[in-house]
Design an enzyme around this catalytic site. Structure first.
Site, PDB file in Angstrom:
ATOM      1  N   ASP A 117       0.632  -1.365  -0.109  1.00 37.30           N
ATOM      2  CA  ASP A 117      -0.102   0.060   0.221  1.00 37.30           C
ATOM      3  C   ASP A 117       0.854   1.253   0.040  1.00 37.30           C
ATOM      4  O   ASP A 117       0.160   2.427   0.316  1.00 37.30           O
ATOM      5  CB  ASP A 117      -0.776   0.017   1.322  1.00 37.30           C
ATOM      6  N   CYS A 137     -17.170 -16.222  -8.467  1.00 38.06           N
ATOM      7  CA  CYS A 137     -18.688 -15.485  -8.130  1.00 38.06           C
ATOM      8  C   CYS A 137     -19.958 -16.068  -8.810  1.00 38.06           C
ATOM      9  O   CYS A 137     -20.970 -16.032  -7.930  1.00 38.06           O
ATOM     10  CB  CYS A 137     -18.512 -14.013  -8.167  1.00 38.06           C
ATOM     11  N   CYS A 176     -23.988 -15.184  -8.127  1.00 32.28           N
ATOM     12  CA  CYS A 176     -24.143 -14.739  -6.971  1.00 32.28           C
ATOM     13  C   CYS A 176     -24.037 -13.130  -6.931  1.00 32.28           C
ATOM     14  O   CYS A 176     -23.230 -12.449  -7.731  1.00 32.28           O
ATOM     15  CB  CYS A 176     -23.053 -15.033  -5.934  1.00 32.28           C
ATOM     16  N   CYS A 221     -20.508  -5.596   2.813  1.00 39.12           N
ATOM     17  CA  CYS A 221     -20.446  -6.274   1.560  1.00 39.12           C
ATOM     18  C   CYS A 221     -19.494  -7.621   1.695  1.00 39.12           C
ATOM     19  O   CYS A 221     -19.556  -8.530   1.084  1.00 39.12           O
ATOM     20  CB  CYS A 221     -19.959  -5.390   0.401  1.00 39.12           C
TER      21      CYS A 221
HETATM   22  S1  SF4 Z   1     -20.690 -11.940  -2.288  1.00 37.92           S
HETATM   23 FE1  SF4 Z   1     -19.957 -10.887  -4.111  1.00 37.92          FE
HETATM   24  S2  SF4 Z   1     -17.636 -11.302  -4.150  1.00 37.92           S
HETATM   25 FE2  SF4 Z   1     -18.808 -12.949  -2.698  1.00 37.92          FE
HETATM   26  S3  SF4 Z   1     -19.117 -14.734  -4.125  1.00 37.92           S
HETATM   27 FE3  SF4 Z   1     -20.975 -13.185  -4.069  1.00 37.92          FE
HETATM   28  S4  SF4 Z   1     -20.529 -12.076  -5.932  1.00 37.92           S
HETATM   29 FE4  SF4 Z   1     -18.655 -12.817  -5.457  1.00 37.92          FE
HETATM   30  S1  SF4 Z   2     -20.753   0.939   1.834  1.00 29.45           S
HETATM   31 FE1  SF4 Z   2     -19.959  -0.809   2.759  1.00 29.45          FE
HETATM   32  S2  SF4 Z   2     -20.998  -2.441   1.803  1.00 29.45           S
HETATM   33 FE2  SF4 Z   2     -21.051  -0.756   0.740  1.00 29.45          FE
HETATM   34  S3  SF4 Z   2     -19.182  -0.959  -0.996  1.00 29.45           S
HETATM   35 FE3  SF4 Z   2     -18.589   0.412   0.883  1.00 29.45          FE
HETATM   36  S4  SF4 Z   2     -17.793  -0.988   2.215  1.00 29.45           S
HETATM   37 FE4  SF4 Z   2     -19.031  -2.509   0.870  1.00 29.45          FE
END
Ligand code: SF4
Ligand code: SF4
Length: 301
Positions: A127, A182, A185, A243
């Site tokens: 980084d 993926c 999904c 996420c």
């Molecule tokens: S949650 Fe998002 S990153 Fe994870 S397997 Fe599903 S599509 Fe891919």
């Molecule tokens: S707001 Fe949270 S859930 Fe949405 S893309 Fe950013 S880190 Fe991922």
């Protein structure tokens, strides 16, 4: 003389890395990395440093003249438990600052390499310089880029830090990218409370993260006194894991960090900390990336 790829991987694992792969150091095809489109759309918000050294982000040989190989390494960080309490911190920040740890380990690997290959020159990256680490991890066979745009490793999920050694010698064997895991999904897209994972036809994964909507960007990178009201922090005071928590690969990922009761307590105590106590407690943590004033702002959000 060619680098012995197997020997390098064995050494990397012995040092403590959770993954290591090798890729040919060469300029990245513009169609294979959507950085320019991300920038052109303004999705980097005010992270203007991303606009700098774009040529180097597309070409590691500009960072290390004569570079032949990118050695990509992973370090998993999935904790044994989630932090308890009303306020949340992104899991990658539970432990010590990964920059310090990863860099130390990369220097160890570089030392082992230069001991065996006297003419080798190399430079570690964590980084700290404009290198496209997710691209190189994919090329080195360490995973695929998920729709949340993070690297997803079959064993570690997206809970992994990435580092590189860019070196001046070619290797006997190079890795190849893994197939996309993926499929159909879309849990991460639906799991984002801010709809920050947006469709992007030019991206190789079909999506990009728009930092202007992303809670992780706002809680860490945004230095403004107040945050846009429409951005949902979901109780996060540093980063956002929404996420990632919904990703099936993360549910089954290997635990790589033990969150002790003492550390739980220390993290919880930050809620009541004054500036001095906050700075002291976060000194060797990724949390030191934000100022105390940002911390208070995020808690208020
Ligand atoms: S949650 Fe998002 S990153 Fe994870 S397997 Fe599903 S599509 Fe891919
Ligand atoms: S707001 Fe949270 S859930 Fe949405 S893309 Fe950013 S880190 Fe991922």
């Amino acid at each position: 003389m060619l680098l012995d790829a197997q020997w390098i991987k064995q050494n990397a694992l012995a040092i403590g890395f959770d993954g290591c792969g090798l890729a040919v150091a060469a300029p990245i095809q513009r169609s294979q990395w959507d950085l320019q489109e991300w920038l052109a759309e303004g999705r980097h918000a005010d992270m203007h440093y991303m606009e700098e050294h774009v040529d180097k982000r597309y070409d590691p040989t500009l960072l290390v003249p004569g570079a032949r190989t990118v050695i990509s390494v992973l370090l998993g960080y999935k904790p044994s438990a989630l932090m308890e309490g009303a306020v949340k911190i992104a899991q990658y920040a539970y432990g010590e600052d990964y920059h310090e740890r990863l860099k130390g380990m990369l220097y160890q690997l570089l030392a082992a390499l230069t001991e065996r290959y006297h003419q080798l020159e190399g430079r570690p990256f964590v980084d700290t310089a404009p290198i496209s680490d997710k691209y190189w991890a994919v090329q080195a066979g360490l995973g695929w880029r998920g729709k949340n745009t993070l690297l997803v490793n079959p064993t570690l999920g997206s809970y992994c830090f990435i580092g590189e050694l860019v070196v001046s010698l070619a290797a006997d064997i190079y890795d190849t990218p893994l197939p996309d895991g993926c499929g159909t999904c879309e849990r991460c897209l639906r799991g984002c409370p801010n709809h920050a994972i947006v469709a992007s036809p030019l991206s190789t994964v079909g999506t990009q993260v728009d930092a202007r909507r992303c809670a992780s960007y706002h809680t860490i990178e945004n230095r403004a006194e107040s945050l846009p009201q429409e951005v949902k922090l979901s109780d996060y005071a540093f980063g956002c894991d929404c996420c990632q928590l919904v990703c099936p690969y993360n549910r089954h990922a290997q635990v790589r960090y033990r969150l002790t009761p003492e550390r739980q307590e220390q993290l919880q105590s930050l809620l009541e900390a004054d500036e001095k106590a906050f700075n002291r407690a976060t000194k060797h943590s990724a949390l030191s990336r934000i100022k105390y004033s940002q911390w208070l702002r995020n808690l208020g959000g």
